[in-house]
Design a protein around this motif. Structure first.
Motif, PDB file in Angstrom:
ATOM      1  N   LYS A   1      38.265  51.064  29.916  1.00 47.93           N
ATOM      2  CA  LYS A   1      38.215  50.390  31.225  1.00 47.93           C
ATOM      3  C   LYS A   1      36.834  49.771  31.468  1.00 47.93           C
ATOM      4  O   LYS A   1      36.723  48.639  31.937  1.00 47.93           O
ATOM      5  CB  LYS A   1      38.565  51.348  32.345  1.00 47.93           C
ATOM      6  N   ARG A   2      35.768  50.497  31.141  1.00 49.11           N
ATOM      7  CA  ARG A   2      34.409  49.979  31.334  1.00 49.11           C
ATOM      8  C   ARG A   2      34.171  48.771  30.423  1.00 49.11           C
ATOM      9  O   ARG A   2      33.559  47.786  30.833  1.00 49.11           O
ATOM     10  CB  ARG A   2      33.377  51.075  31.072  1.00 49.11           C
TER      11      ARG A   2
ATOM     12  N   LYS B   1      36.438  46.700  29.390  1.00 47.68           N
ATOM     13  CA  LYS B   1      37.172  45.587  30.017  1.00 47.68           C
ATOM     14  C   LYS B   1      36.355  44.969  31.145  1.00 47.68           C
ATOM     15  O   LYS B   1      36.286  43.745  31.281  1.00 47.68           O
ATOM     16  CB  LYS B   1      38.512  46.078  30.586  1.00 47.68           C
ATOM     17  N   THR B   2      35.733  45.817  31.953  1.00 50.19           N
ATOM     18  CA  THR B   2      34.921  45.335  33.073  1.00 50.19           C
ATOM     19  C   THR B   2      33.742  44.506  32.573  1.00 50.19           C
ATOM     20  O   THR B   2      33.446  43.430  33.109  1.00 50.19           O
ATOM     21  CB  THR B   2      34.421  46.514  33.926  1.00 50.19           C
ATOM     22  N   ILE B   3      33.075  44.985  31.537  1.00 50.61           N
ATOM     23  CA  ILE B   3      31.947  44.252  30.958  1.00 50.61           C
ATOM     24  C   ILE B   3      32.409  42.890  30.457  1.00 50.61           C
ATOM     25  O   ILE B   3      31.775  41.867  30.722  1.00 50.61           O
ATOM     26  CB  ILE B   3      31.300  45.066  29.818  1.00 50.61           C
TER      27      ILE B   3
ATOM     28  N   ALA C   1      35.095  41.194  31.369  1.00 49.07           N
ATOM     29  CA  ALA C   1      35.531  40.367  32.494  1.00 49.07           C
ATOM     30  C   ALA C   1      34.339  39.711  33.185  1.00 49.07           C
ATOM     31  O   ALA C   1      34.374  38.527  33.513  1.00 49.07           O
ATOM     32  CB  ALA C   1      36.328  41.200  33.486  1.00 49.07           C
ATOM     33  N   GLU C   2      33.276  40.483  33.383  1.00 48.16           N
ATOM     34  CA  GLU C   2      32.098  39.962  34.078  1.00 48.16           C
ATOM     35  C   GLU C   2      31.312  38.979  33.214  1.00 48.16           C
ATOM     36  O   GLU C   2      30.911  37.915  33.678  1.00 48.16           O
ATOM     37  CB  GLU C   2      31.197  41.115  34.517  1.00 48.16           C
TER      38      GLU C   2
ATOM     39  N   ASP D   1      33.995  35.963  32.181  1.00 39.90           N
ATOM     40  CA  ASP D   1      34.927  35.486  33.207  1.00 39.90           C
ATOM     41  C   ASP D   1      36.381  35.639  32.762  1.00 39.90           C
ATOM     42  O   ASP D   1      37.170  34.701  32.794  1.00 39.90           O
ATOM     43  CB  ASP D   1      34.621  34.032  33.564  1.00 39.90           C
TER      44      ASP D   1
ATOM     45  N   GLY E   1      39.105  37.584  33.960  1.00 40.70           N
ATOM     46  CA  GLY E   1      39.816  38.389  34.945  1.00 40.70           C
ATOM     47  C   GLY E   1      41.155  38.887  34.451  1.00 40.70           C
ATOM     48  O   GLY E   1      41.607  39.977  34.809  1.00 40.70           O
TER      49      GLY E   1
ATOM     50  N   GLU F   1      42.514  42.613  32.436  1.00 39.60           N
ATOM     51  CA  GLU F   1      43.138  43.840  32.960  1.00 39.60           C
ATOM     52  C   GLU F   1      44.591  43.967  32.531  1.00 39.60           C
ATOM     53  O   GLU F   1      45.156  45.048  32.565  1.00 39.60           O
ATOM     54  CB  GLU F   1      43.047  43.875  34.486  1.00 39.60           C
TER      55      GLU F   1
ATOM     56  N   ASP G   1      43.041  53.214  29.147  1.00 44.01           N
ATOM     57  CA  ASP G   1      41.795  52.909  29.852  1.00 44.01           C
ATOM     58  C   ASP G   1      40.776  54.040  29.796  1.00 44.01           C
ATOM     59  O   ASP G   1      39.572  53.798  29.823  1.00 44.01           O
ATOM     60  CB  ASP G   1      42.075  52.543  31.309  1.00 44.01           C
TER      61      ASP G   1
END
Length: 77
Positions: free
Chosen positions: A29-30, A32-34, A36-37, A40, A42, A45, A58
């Protein structure tokens, strides 16, 4: 270092087939967040994730030397 493989529209958006992430000991999950940020992504997920060729959840951890694949859903008919 973690090797991240990208497929389909994720690959097109990032402009590369793979990237390397310096951080280790991350949850999926982390990671994925990295991604995504930083890129870009989004929609990341909603993709399936495999770590070392086995599907991952996740909460699973990713360590140095692991290969992570982000696999978007496939559609067709």
């Amino acid at each position: 270092m973690i090797k991240v493989l990208l497929f389909a529209h994720l690959q097109e958006k990032v402009g590369q087939e793979s990237i390397e992430v310096e951080e280790t000991g991350l949850s999926v999950k982390r990671l994925k967040t990295i991604m995504a940020e930083k890129y870009d992504l989004g929609e990341i997920e909603h993709v399936m994730v495999a770590v070392n060729e086995e599907y991952a959840l996740d909460d699973d951890l990713v360590q140095s030397g692991d290969v992570v694949a982000f696999i978007p859903p496939v559609s067709g008919g």
